[in-house]
Design a protein around this motif. Structure first.
Motif, PDB file in Angstrom:
ATOM      1  N   ALA A   1     -18.909  17.848   2.157  1.00  0.00           N
ATOM      2  CA  ALA A   1     -20.021  18.036   1.720  1.00  0.00           C
ATOM      3  C   ALA A   1     -21.338  18.268   2.391  1.00  0.00           C
ATOM      4  N   ARG A   2     -21.739  17.343   3.389  1.00  0.00           N
ATOM      5  CA  ARG A   2     -22.595  18.226   4.364  1.00  0.00           C
ATOM      6  C   ARG A   2     -22.668  18.523   5.418  1.00  0.00           C
ATOM      7  N   ASP A   3     -21.034  19.590   6.097  1.00  0.00           N
ATOM      8  CA  ASP A   3     -21.054  19.950   6.944  1.00  0.00           C
ATOM      9  C   ASP A   3     -21.119  18.935   8.352  1.00  0.00           C
ATOM     10  N   GLU A   4     -20.867  17.579   8.044  1.00  0.00           N
ATOM     11  CA  GLU A   4     -20.757  16.993   9.239  1.00  0.00           C
ATOM     12  C   GLU A   4     -20.498  15.946   9.247  1.00  0.00           C
ATOM     13  N   PRO A   5     -19.427  15.424  10.069  1.00  0.00           N
ATOM     14  CA  PRO A   5     -18.760  14.454   9.697  1.00  0.00           C
ATOM     15  C   PRO A   5     -19.875  12.921   9.156  1.00  0.00           C
ATOM     16  N   HIS A   6     -19.565  11.862   8.583  1.00  0.00           N
ATOM     17  CA  HIS A   6     -20.089  10.174   8.735  1.00  0.00           C
ATOM     18  C   HIS A   6     -19.289   9.625  10.013  1.00  0.00           C
ATOM     19  N   ALA A   7     -21.351   8.507  10.023  1.00  0.00           N
ATOM     20  CA  ALA A   7     -20.567   8.029  11.553  1.00  0.00           C
ATOM     21  C   ALA A   7     -19.579   7.222  11.531  1.00  0.00           C
ATOM     22  N   LEU A   8     -18.519   6.384  10.355  1.00  0.00           N
ATOM     23  CA  LEU A   8     -16.931   6.738  10.794  1.00  0.00           C
ATOM     24  C   LEU A   8     -16.534   7.192  10.448  1.00  0.00           C
ATOM     25  N   ASN A   9     -16.031   8.504  10.432  1.00  0.00           N
ATOM     26  CA  ASN A   9     -15.433   9.834  11.168  1.00  0.00           C
ATOM     27  C   ASN A   9     -15.392  10.739  11.915  1.00  0.00           C
ATOM     28  N   ALA A  10     -16.877  10.077  12.794  1.00  0.00           N
ATOM     29  CA  ALA A  10     -17.271  11.031  14.055  1.00  0.00           C
ATOM     30  C   ALA A  10     -16.409  10.694  15.139  1.00  0.00           C
ATOM     31  N   PRO A  11     -15.802   9.424  15.216  1.00  0.00           N
ATOM     32  CA  PRO A  11     -15.104   9.754  16.968  1.00  0.00           C
ATOM     33  C   PRO A  11     -13.596   9.520  15.888  1.00  0.00           C
ATOM     34  N   PHE A  12     -12.856  10.664  15.065  1.00  0.00           N
ATOM     35  CA  PHE A  12     -11.829  10.473  14.795  1.00  0.00           C
ATOM     36  C   PHE A  12     -11.817  12.748  14.741  1.00  0.00           C
ATOM     37  N   SER A  13     -12.823  12.754  15.478  1.00  0.00           N
ATOM     38  CA  SER A  13     -12.605  14.459  15.033  1.00  0.00           C
ATOM     39  C   SER A  13     -11.751  15.441  16.097  1.00  0.00           C
ATOM     40  N   LEU A  14     -11.572  16.650  15.741  1.00  0.00           N
ATOM     41  CA  LEU A  14     -11.123  17.160  16.734  1.00  0.00           C
ATOM     42  C   LEU A  14     -10.835  17.385  18.134  1.00  0.00           C
ATOM     43  N   ASP A  15     -12.161  17.626  18.868  1.00  0.00           N
ATOM     44  CA  ASP A  15     -12.947  17.857  19.959  1.00  0.00           C
ATOM     45  C   ASP A  15     -12.370  16.899  20.847  1.00  0.00           C
ATOM     46  N   ARG A  16     -12.118  15.613  20.561  1.00  0.00           N
ATOM     47  CA  ARG A  16     -11.569  14.234  21.234  1.00  0.00           C
ATOM     48  C   ARG A  16     -10.101  14.333  22.464  1.00  0.00           C
ATOM     49  N   PHE A  17      -9.564  15.921  21.794  1.00  0.00           N
ATOM     50  CA  PHE A  17      -8.479  16.246  22.563  1.00  0.00           C
ATOM     51  C   PHE A  17      -8.707  16.986  23.630  1.00  0.00           C
ATOM     52  N   CYS A  18     -10.381  17.168  23.275  1.00  0.00           N
ATOM     53  CA  CYS A  18     -10.698  18.148  24.592  1.00  0.00           C
ATOM     54  C   CYS A  18     -11.591  17.487  25.704  1.00  0.00           C
ATOM     55  N   SER A  19     -12.859  16.105  24.677  1.00  0.00           N
ATOM     56  CA  SER A  19     -13.254  15.217  25.637  1.00  0.00           C
ATOM     57  C   SER A  19     -12.230  14.565  26.367  1.00  0.00           C
ATOM     58  N   GLY A  20     -11.434  13.657  25.801  1.00  0.00           N
ATOM     59  CA  GLY A  20     -10.551  13.101  26.659  1.00  0.00           C
ATOM     60  C   GLY A  20     -10.901  11.528  25.468  1.00  0.00           C
ATOM     61  N   HIS A  21     -11.869  11.743  24.991  1.00  0.00           N
ATOM     62  CA  HIS A  21     -12.195   9.948  23.990  1.00  0.00           C
ATOM     63  C   HIS A  21     -11.149  10.072  23.262  1.00  0.00           C
ATOM     64  N   LEU A  22      -9.831   9.469  23.069  1.00  0.00           N
ATOM     65  CA  LEU A  22      -9.142   9.169  22.369  1.00  0.00           C
ATOM     66  C   LEU A  22      -9.091   7.885  22.088  1.00  0.00           C
ATOM     67  N   ILE A  23      -8.471   7.331  20.890  1.00  0.00           N
ATOM     68  CA  ILE A  23      -8.568   6.151  20.356  1.00  0.00           C
ATOM     69  C   ILE A  23      -7.262   5.328  20.285  1.00  0.00           C
ATOM     70  N   ASP A  24      -7.244   4.994  21.352  1.00  0.00           N
ATOM     71  CA  ASP A  24      -5.872   4.466  21.437  1.00  0.00           C
ATOM     72  C   ASP A  24      -4.785   3.503  21.043  1.00  0.00           C
ATOM     73  N   GLU A  25      -4.596   4.151  19.625  1.00  0.00           N
ATOM     74  CA  GLU A  25      -3.960   2.261  19.287  1.00  0.00           C
ATOM     75  C   GLU A  25      -2.621   2.670  19.319  1.00  0.00           C
ATOM     76  N   HIS A  26      -2.029   3.597  19.787  1.00  0.00           N
ATOM     77  CA  HIS A  26      -0.625   3.257  19.411  1.00  0.00           C
ATOM     78  C   HIS A  26       0.126   2.189  20.026  1.00  0.00           C
ATOM     79  N   GLY A  27      -0.596   1.461  21.018  1.00  0.00           N
ATOM     80  CA  GLY A  27      -0.327   0.210  21.432  1.00  0.00           C
ATOM     81  C   GLY A  27      -0.323  -0.614  20.333  1.00  0.00           C
ATOM     82  N   ALA A  28      -1.725  -1.106  19.794  1.00  0.00           N
ATOM     83  CA  ALA A  28      -2.287  -2.036  18.572  1.00  0.00           C
ATOM     84  C   ALA A  28      -1.289  -1.253  17.461  1.00  0.00           C
ATOM     85  N   ALA A  29      -0.942   0.110  17.578  1.00  0.00           N
ATOM     86  CA  ALA A  29      -1.136  -0.082  15.766  1.00  0.00           C
ATOM     87  C   ALA A  29       0.012   1.108  15.576  1.00  0.00           C
ATOM     88  N   GLY A  30       0.699   1.435  16.637  1.00  0.00           N
ATOM     89  CA  GLY A  30       0.925   2.977  16.548  1.00  0.00           C
ATOM     90  C   GLY A  30       2.961   2.962  15.911  1.00  0.00           C
TER      91      GLY A  30
END
Lengths: 414, 92
Positions: free
Chosen positions: A382-411
């Motif tokens: 609706a707003r053409d921008e992410p909510h604060a809750l999903n901003a960290p989950f954008s596609l550009d984290r695979f370019c910036s390297g800011h992954l959220i590594d839940e593999h060990g915690a929940a993968g």
């Protein structure tokens, strides 16, 4: 839409339940929509519902290639929890859990959310320490979590075998976690979205995504071309297939994830027990079946079936933890196609094509996020921008390297 | 369970093998010259093909050699098995 209540139940009982109106319409698609959502599973329907309710966007279609909620929505093990390690995930899943807590009232549809608790077992000293760390992280994020001793585990789950091959040394327990009826979540969102005027169109696969000047203009379907100002793709295991129609590559791999249910038993297990180390998770459905989750297959697959040794491995662990289940017969077994991102976290994001959005990568644990995922994706659309809750989950984290590594915690276990 | 024909050992059960993911992904020779996009593309982006898929397999409980399998990801039919490719061995 007539409200469901004790009065409508009585009134319809008097007419032998032959007078219930359909829960949602089956309209023909219009020529044009403000938003077209590709994928009529729980996440897609929740997105449509929150678009209409929270953002007043009601000229919306949900296109589903099969039937409503017939993909992973119907194939998961229905577990709901929010005890994730990292802040980004914890906030997102906690939002979803909070929405679940009032969902039946909000949708006027019983989603049978049962907060019977979710127990994550620890089998090694290191795992106990990791569990303590995760519990502390949960507390900092305002999420309930308790550390249990083996004795407390036994008190809650008397049938467990603490002295198994990998002995149970402790557990975390989230009492607000539990299970919900997965089909009802999809149906409840569908009915409520339909009441706002959302068109739900089944048996309507998307075969192409048209673009004009770097922006999305509509989708091709067997029912004709449908113009759209915005397109939100919520296609789970088939996200990469849809993305390739728009020339987009995603960091996803689609794999079969298997689960199985037993014959119905009398009540014997009143919580959800999960173990990452031996990889088993199990709960008992309200009608008595044991619901058992196995792992993903090691290869990519779109076939909705997996290899036998994977369920064999899960059942070995279940029988070791619960010897009492050794002679229980299994009723059904299936696989869902899960789209797994490298960090086992979702992608809820804009793309380089204007007006084209993706909500995917939920991997092995998307069911619990259904309301929250729809809520943040509706905001993003609706707003053409992410909510604060999903901003960290954008596609550009695979370019910036800011992954959220839940593999060990929940993968593994979801 | 898949039946995979190892080029060296013949037909064996899938449980003897480890899947190493998509084949033909070569590590860039000079990573330091790449943009973040290009490096991310190499590290994370995948074809995730629905249909014929070339993938690396490792005969971990056998000859312990890598090879490439062409497999249909819908029917799971193994179409062809090739020897190792230049990218093989760098996976996982």
């Amino acid at each position: 839409m007539s409200r469901y209540s004790i009065f409508t139940l009585v009134r319809n009982a008097l007419s032998y339940h032959e007078g219930w109106e359909r829960a949602w319409r089956s309209p023909q698609p219009k020529r044009e929509y403000d938003v077209v959502i590709v994928g009529g599973g729980g996440h897609g329907l929740a997105t449509a519902y929150y678009l209409a309710k929270e953002h007043g966007v009601r000229n919306v279609a949900v296109l589903e290639k099969g039937w409503l909620g017939g993909g992973n929505t119907a194939r998961n093990t229905t577990i709901v929890r929010s005890n994730y390690l990292w802040d980004e995930s914890a906030r997102l899943y906690e939002k979803s859990l909070r929405l679940f807590e009032t969902l039946s009232q909000e949708l006027n549809y019983n989603v049978m959310f049962s907060q019977r608790g979710v127990m994550n077992l620890a089998h090694t000293l290191q795992e106990v320490r990791d569990t303590e760390r995760r519990i502390n992280a949960n507390h900092l994020n305002g999420i309930d979590a308790e550390l249990l001793t083996p004795e407390q585990v036994k008190e809650i789950v008397p049938i467990i075998n603490l002295k198994s091959r990998y002995p149970v040394l402790g557990a975390s327990f989230q009492r607000r976690g539990g299970v919900a009826r997965h089909d009802a979540v999809a149906w409840g969102f569908a009915r409520a979205a339909d009441a706002y005027g959302v068109d739900i169109i089944q048996n309507c696969p998307v075969t192409g995504i048209r673009r004009e000047g770097g922006a999305v203009s509509g989708v091709d379907t067997p029912k004709g071309y449908i113009k759209a100002k915005k397109v939100g793709v919520v296609a789970a295991g088939h996200s990469s297939v849809i993305a390739s129609m728009a020339g987009i590559r995603l960091p996803l791999e689609s794999r079969p994830l298997q689960a199985l249910v037993s014959e119905p038993l009398k009540p014997v297990l009143n919580t959800v027990v999960m173990s990452n180390a031996v990889h088993a998770y199990i709960s008992q459905a309200d009608k008595g079946d044991l619901v058992i989750g196995a792992g993903t297959d090691q290869y990519n697959g779109y076939g909705q079936r997996g290899s036998f040794q994977v369920i064999e491995h899960a059942l070995q662990a279940v029988v070791e933890l619960f010897p009492v289940f050794s002679r229980v017969r299994m009723n059904r077994q299936w696989a869902g196609i899960v789209d797994i991102a490298p960090d086992a976290c979702p992608i809820i994001s804009r793309t380089h094509v204007r007006g084209l959005y993706f909500n995917c990568g939920w991997g092995t644990g998307g069911f619990k996020a259904t309301p929250g995922s729809g809520w943040v994706f509706a905001h993003t659309l609706a707003r053409d921008e992410p909510h604060a809750l999903n901003a960290p989950f954008s596609l550009d984290r695979f370019c910036s390297g800011h992954l959220i590594d839940e593999h060990g915690a929940a993968g593994v276990a979801h | 369970m898949l039946l995979i024909t190892c080029p060296w050992c013949g037909p064996r059960a899938e449980s003897e093998f480890t899947c190493g993911g998509e084949a033909d992904i070569a590590r860039p020779l000079h990573p330091e010259t790449l943009t973040d996009e290009a490096w991310g593309e190499y590290l994370f982006m995948r074809r995730n093909t629905r249909g014929l898929h070339r993938e690396q397999w490792y005969h971990s409980f056998g000859c312990r050699r890598w090879f490439v399998v062409e497999r249909d990801t819908v029917t799971y039919e193994v179409r062809a098995v090739d020897g190792p490719t230049p990218a093989a061995g760098s996976a996982r």
